[in-house]
Write a protein that holds these residues in place. Structure first.
Motif, PDB file in Angstrom:
ATOM      1  N   SER A  63      -4.789   3.505 -17.138  1.00 40.40           N
ATOM      2  CA  SER A  63      -3.459   2.929 -17.319  1.00 40.40           C
ATOM      3  C   SER A  63      -2.821   2.718 -15.955  1.00 40.40           C
ATOM      4  O   SER A  63      -3.300   3.228 -14.947  1.00 40.40           O
ATOM      5  CB  SER A  63      -2.597   3.862 -18.167  1.00 40.40           C
ATOM      6  OG  SER A  63      -3.225   4.151 -19.398  1.00 40.40           O
ATOM      7  N   ALA A  64      -1.726   1.964 -15.938  1.00 40.57           N
ATOM      8  CA  ALA A  64      -1.017   1.680 -14.686  1.00 40.57           C
ATOM      9  C   ALA A  64       0.035   2.759 -14.468  1.00 40.57           C
ATOM     10  O   ALA A  64       1.084   2.740 -15.119  1.00 40.57           O
ATOM     11  CB  ALA A  64      -0.368   0.309 -14.750  1.00 40.57           C
ATOM     12  N   PRO A  65      -0.216   3.720 -13.575  1.00 35.78           N
ATOM     13  CA  PRO A  65       0.726   4.835 -13.426  1.00 35.78           C
ATOM     14  C   PRO A  65       2.106   4.396 -12.967  1.00 35.78           C
ATOM     15  O   PRO A  65       3.121   4.936 -13.418  1.00 35.78           O
ATOM     16  CB  PRO A  65       0.045   5.740 -12.392  1.00 35.78           C
ATOM     17  CG  PRO A  65      -0.954   4.882 -11.698  1.00 35.78           C
ATOM     18  CD  PRO A  65      -1.378   3.855 -12.683  1.00 35.78           C
ATOM     19  N   ALA A  66       2.163   3.417 -12.058  1.00 40.01           N
ATOM     20  CA  ALA A  66       3.468   2.976 -11.564  1.00 40.01           C
ATOM     21  C   ALA A  66       4.291   2.359 -12.690  1.00 40.01           C
ATOM     22  O   ALA A  66       5.499   2.598 -12.804  1.00 40.01           O
ATOM     23  CB  ALA A  66       3.281   1.976 -10.428  1.00 40.01           C
ATOM     24  N   VAL A  67       3.653   1.562 -13.551  1.00 43.41           N
ATOM     25  CA  VAL A  67       4.364   0.913 -14.653  1.00 43.41           C
ATOM     26  C   VAL A  67       4.888   1.952 -15.644  1.00 43.41           C
ATOM     27  O   VAL A  67       6.050   1.907 -16.070  1.00 43.41           O
ATOM     28  CB  VAL A  67       3.449  -0.098 -15.362  1.00 43.41           C
ATOM     29  CG1 VAL A  67       4.118  -0.629 -16.625  1.00 43.41           C
ATOM     30  CG2 VAL A  67       3.101  -1.248 -14.432  1.00 43.41           C
ATOM     31  N   VAL A  68       4.038   2.905 -16.028  1.00 42.23           N
ATOM     32  CA  VAL A  68       4.446   3.919 -17.004  1.00 42.23           C
ATOM     33  C   VAL A  68       5.580   4.777 -16.443  1.00 42.23           C
ATOM     34  O   VAL A  68       6.576   5.050 -17.129  1.00 42.23           O
ATOM     35  CB  VAL A  68       3.240   4.797 -17.399  1.00 42.23           C
ATOM     36  CG1 VAL A  68       3.676   5.949 -18.286  1.00 42.23           C
ATOM     37  CG2 VAL A  68       2.186   3.949 -18.118  1.00 42.23           C
ATOM     38  N   LEU A  69       5.441   5.206 -15.196  1.00 43.53           N
ATOM     39  CA  LEU A  69       6.464   6.046 -14.574  1.00 43.53           C
ATOM     40  C   LEU A  69       7.796   5.310 -14.485  1.00 43.53           C
ATOM     41  O   LEU A  69       8.854   5.848 -14.849  1.00 43.53           O
ATOM     42  CB  LEU A  69       5.991   6.464 -13.187  1.00 43.53           C
ATOM     43  CG  LEU A  69       6.959   7.312 -12.347  1.00 43.53           C
ATOM     44  CD1 LEU A  69       7.176   8.667 -12.981  1.00 43.53           C
ATOM     45  CD2 LEU A  69       6.426   7.476 -10.924  1.00 43.53           C
ATOM     46  N   GLN A 103      16.084   7.117  -6.559  1.00 45.11           N
ATOM     47  CA  GLN A 103      16.497   5.738  -6.311  1.00 45.11           C
ATOM     48  C   GLN A 103      15.428   4.963  -5.551  1.00 45.11           C
ATOM     49  O   GLN A 103      15.305   3.755  -5.681  1.00 45.11           O
ATOM     50  CB  GLN A 103      17.817   5.733  -5.528  1.00 45.11           C
ATOM     51  CG  GLN A 103      18.982   6.334  -6.299  1.00 45.11           C
ATOM     52  CD  GLN A 103      19.217   5.646  -7.628  1.00 45.11           C
ATOM     53  OE1 GLN A 103      19.185   4.420  -7.720  1.00 45.11           O
ATOM     54  NE2 GLN A 103      19.440   6.440  -8.667  1.00 45.11           N
ATOM     55  N   GLY A 104      14.664   5.662  -4.741  1.00 44.37           N
ATOM     56  CA  GLY A 104      13.623   5.003  -3.971  1.00 44.37           C
ATOM     57  C   GLY A 104      12.548   4.365  -4.817  1.00 44.37           C
ATOM     58  O   GLY A 104      11.891   3.414  -4.393  1.00 44.37           O
ATOM     59  N   HIS A 105      12.361   4.868  -6.037  1.00 43.43           N
ATOM     60  CA  HIS A 105      11.341   4.300  -6.915  1.00 43.43           C
ATOM     61  C   HIS A 105      11.515   2.794  -7.085  1.00 43.43           C
ATOM     62  O   HIS A 105      10.556   2.033  -7.045  1.00 43.43           O
ATOM     63  CB  HIS A 105      11.419   4.957  -8.292  1.00 43.43           C
ATOM     64  CG  HIS A 105      10.723   6.278  -8.355  1.00 43.43           C
ATOM     65  ND1 HIS A 105      11.105   7.267  -9.208  1.00 43.43           N
ATOM     66  CD2 HIS A 105       9.681   6.768  -7.674  1.00 43.43           C
ATOM     67  CE1 HIS A 105      10.314   8.315  -9.052  1.00 43.43           C
ATOM     68  NE2 HIS A 105       9.454   8.030  -8.125  1.00 43.43           N
ATOM     69  N   ALA A 158      -0.977  -2.665 -10.905  1.00 43.75           N
ATOM     70  CA  ALA A 158      -1.183  -2.669  -9.456  1.00 43.75           C
ATOM     71  C   ALA A 158      -2.383  -1.849  -9.008  1.00 43.75           C
ATOM     72  O   ALA A 158      -3.099  -2.239  -8.081  1.00 43.75           O
ATOM     73  CB  ALA A 158       0.078  -2.167  -8.754  1.00 43.75           C
ATOM     74  N   THR A 159      -2.623  -0.691  -9.647  1.00 49.30           N
ATOM     75  CA  THR A 159      -3.746   0.144  -9.217  1.00 49.30           C
ATOM     76  C   THR A 159      -5.064  -0.615  -9.339  1.00 49.30           C
ATOM     77  O   THR A 159      -5.924  -0.538  -8.460  1.00 49.30           O
ATOM     78  CB  THR A 159      -3.812   1.434 -10.057  1.00 49.30           C
ATOM     79  OG1 THR A 159      -2.505   1.990 -10.151  1.00 49.30           O
ATOM     80  CG2 THR A 159      -4.737   2.449  -9.414  1.00 49.30           C
ATOM     81  N   ALA A 160      -5.224  -1.352 -10.435  1.00 48.34           N
ATOM     82  CA  ALA A 160      -6.448  -2.141 -10.624  1.00 48.34           C
ATOM     83  C   ALA A 160      -6.584  -3.199  -9.545  1.00 48.34           C
ATOM     84  O   ALA A 160      -7.681  -3.434  -9.025  1.00 48.34           O
ATOM     85  CB  ALA A 160      -6.427  -2.787 -12.011  1.00 48.34           C
ATOM     86  N   ASP A 186       0.838  -1.208   0.000  1.00 47.78           N
ATOM     87  CA  ASP A 186       0.000   0.000   0.000  1.00 47.78           C
ATOM     88  C   ASP A 186       0.868   1.252   0.000  1.00 47.78           C
ATOM     89  O   ASP A 186       0.636   2.193  -0.760  1.00 47.78           O
ATOM     90  CB  ASP A 186      -0.887   0.024   1.258  1.00 47.78           C
ATOM     91  CG  ASP A 186      -2.315  -0.407   0.956  1.00 47.78           C
ATOM     92  OD1 ASP A 186      -2.745  -0.247  -0.199  1.00 47.78           O
ATOM     93  OD2 ASP A 186      -2.990  -0.884   1.867  1.00 47.78           O
ATOM     94  N   ALA A 187       1.858   1.252   0.892  1.00 47.46           N
ATOM     95  CA  ALA A 187       2.751   2.410   0.997  1.00 47.46           C
ATOM     96  C   ALA A 187       3.562   2.582  -0.280  1.00 47.46           C
ATOM     97  O   ALA A 187       3.756   3.708  -0.761  1.00 47.46           O
ATOM     98  CB  ALA A 187       3.676   2.243   2.198  1.00 47.46           C
ATOM     99  N   ALA A 188       4.035   1.466  -0.853  1.00 50.11           N
ATOM    100  CA  ALA A 188       4.819   1.545  -2.081  1.00 50.11           C
ATOM    101  C   ALA A 188       3.995   2.121  -3.229  1.00 50.11           C
ATOM    102  O   ALA A 188       4.442   3.024  -3.942  1.00 50.11           O
ATOM    103  CB  ALA A 188       5.340   0.155  -2.445  1.00 50.11           C
ATOM    104  N   LEU A 189       2.771   1.596  -3.401  1.00 47.01           N
ATOM    105  CA  LEU A 189       1.903   2.116  -4.462  1.00 47.01           C
ATOM    106  C   LEU A 189       1.564   3.575  -4.208  1.00 47.01           C
ATOM    107  O   LEU A 189       1.549   4.398  -5.127  1.00 47.01           O
ATOM    108  CB  LEU A 189       0.628   1.287  -4.543  1.00 47.01           C
ATOM    109  CG  LEU A 189      -0.409   1.755  -5.575  1.00 47.01           C
ATOM    110  CD1 LEU A 189       0.159   1.711  -6.987  1.00 47.01           C
ATOM    111  CD2 LEU A 189      -1.682   0.920  -5.489  1.00 47.01           C
TER     112      LEU A 189
END
Length: 418
Positions: A150-156, A290-292, A360-362, A85-88
């Motif tokens: 779209s999956a924001p984490a994947v695109v970013l 780097q934290g990403h 992950a968002t889905a 949860d925190a990571a997303l």
């Protein structure tokens, strides 16, 4: 193992402080080993055959999860979910900061593109779930709301992984941020529809969406103001500002969990509020470079383990594939039909491919709904979860292909591996 057990029990007679012989590996130790395995899998696939690191992280989680090898049981996953949860949330914070409202005001075609691709995606997914799969109106709307974005984490992360910069990259990131915002609003509305359909409780059907939207906006704006106020006294771009940003984001996560407001919504809105309110550029140059990737390993290993691969058969697989196809065509058509004045057709095609990831968002949206109606949500939410499972592997590669084809990725120096 029998010899080790007997030796341990013999030592217990002499050393009374020793605990009983451990029957299995501690869940935290097992999870830590899995994270290391995910990291190694991601790096190996990236270096050897050029796959996105995200695919390796998801693959490690999927293999270790309840649906395949079962090394991680559901109890361990429930313990790991707050970390994911925190990571997303932190990744969505960065996505929200890409929501540049000033550019949207100056470039209305971008907003039209986002509305077109999101609207078409919602309509076609809803029709497919209702007419082809046979879900009810409420759960068809839930499926569409969960999978339209779209999956924001994947695109970013894909853009960062490939050092991508340029018109296609920026348009892909912005469209992802906008359709993510739209899907969150629709998701809140769908909560009310599901309440009305499942329980006929119109008070909760009206109050719950308002609670989610107002809670998300309130927490996001207050925490953004707090972060700017505290960070203003620190050097711009310093470690202290990074610490303040992360600490206030974690505060937002904690408050959201206490008030039963979706974490992903609060953190996304906090990022958008930071971008809007930071007129003095206090945190404009402060991020989590780097934290990403630390967050990504945790997030995608856990989401990989959460995927219901054990429920995948040829019928459910075809249904999930059908959803992916109609969703993909709708999003691609929405982008191609708009933005002709400021983006050539070739680049619009690449943007239409780049915004395809679903991830992950889905899965976390589905988890929010599953917590409300666990007795019916398992089967009703199987379709979007299986679609997300398939796109966990295909989505990062599609986004990477689009950015590379646009010529906006940074080539590696000669003789050097990333």
């Amino acid at each position: 193992m029998m010899l080790i057990r007997q030796t341990w029990e013999a030592l217990q007679d002499r050393f009374f402080f020793l605990p009983p012989f451990p029957e299995q590996l501690d869940p935290l130790a097992l999870f830590a080993l899995l994270l290391v395995g995910g990291l190694l899998a991601g790096e190996t696939l990236f270096r050897t055959i050029g796959l996105s690191r995200i695919v390796g992280y998801v693959l490690a989680g999927a293999l270790a999860g309840p649906g395949v090898l079962g090394w991680l049981d559901r109890e361990t996953l429930s313990m790991a979910k707050p970390v994911a949860d925190a990571a997303l949330g932190l990744l969505l914070l960065e996505t929200g900061r890409h929501l540049d409202l000033g550019w949207l005001r100056a470039n209305r075609s971008l907003l039209r593109s986002a509305a077109a691709e999101s609207g078409l995606a919602f309509a076609t997914i809803f029709a497919f779930a209702y007419l082809a799969v046979g879900l009810s109106l409420g759960w068809s709307a839930a499926t569409a709301a969960i999978t339209m974005a779209s999956a924001p984490a994947v695109v970013l992360l894909t853009a960062e992984e490939n050092h991508a910069q340029g018109q296609v990259t920026q348009r892909t990131l912005l469209l992802t941020a906008i359709n993510c915002a739209l899907s969150f609003v629709i998701f809140a509305v769908v909560l009310g529809i599901v309440h009305a359909e499942q329980s006929g409780d119109w008070l909760n059907a009206l109050a719950h969406p308002l609670w989610v939207i107002c809670g998300g906006v309130g927490i996001g704006m207050l925490c953004a103001r707090l972060a700017l106020m505290v960070a203003a006294g620190q050097a711009k771009g310093s470690v202290a500002q990074v610490f303040i940003l992360v600490a206030v984001a974690l505060l937002a996560i904690g408050v959201a969990r206490m008030l039963a407001v979706p974490v992903f919504l609060c953190l996304f809105l906090m990022g958008a509020a930071l971008n809007l309110a930071d007129r003095d550029k206090v945190l404009a140059y402060t991020g989590l470079p780097q934290g990403h990737w630390i967050l990504a390993i945790v997030l995608f290993v856990v989401t990989g383990a959460m995927l219901p691969l054990g429920d995948l058969n040829w019928i459910t697989g075809l249904q999930a594939l059908g959803l992916i196809i109609v969703r993909g065509l709708a999003k691609f058509a929405g982008v191609m039909a708009t933005g002709r004045q400021d983006l050539p057709a070739a680049k619009r095609r690449l943007v239409g491919i780049g915004i395809q990831p679903l991830s992950a968002t889905a899965i976390f949206m589905a988890a929010e709904l599953a917590a409300i109606y666990p007795e019916v949500s398992g089967q009703a939410l199987l379709l979007p979860l299986l679609a997300a499972a398939l796109m966990e592997f295909a989505g990062p590669q599609m986004c990477k292909y689009a950015l590379h084809k646009a010529g906006e990725t940074e080539p590696l120096p000669a003789g050097r591996q990333q």
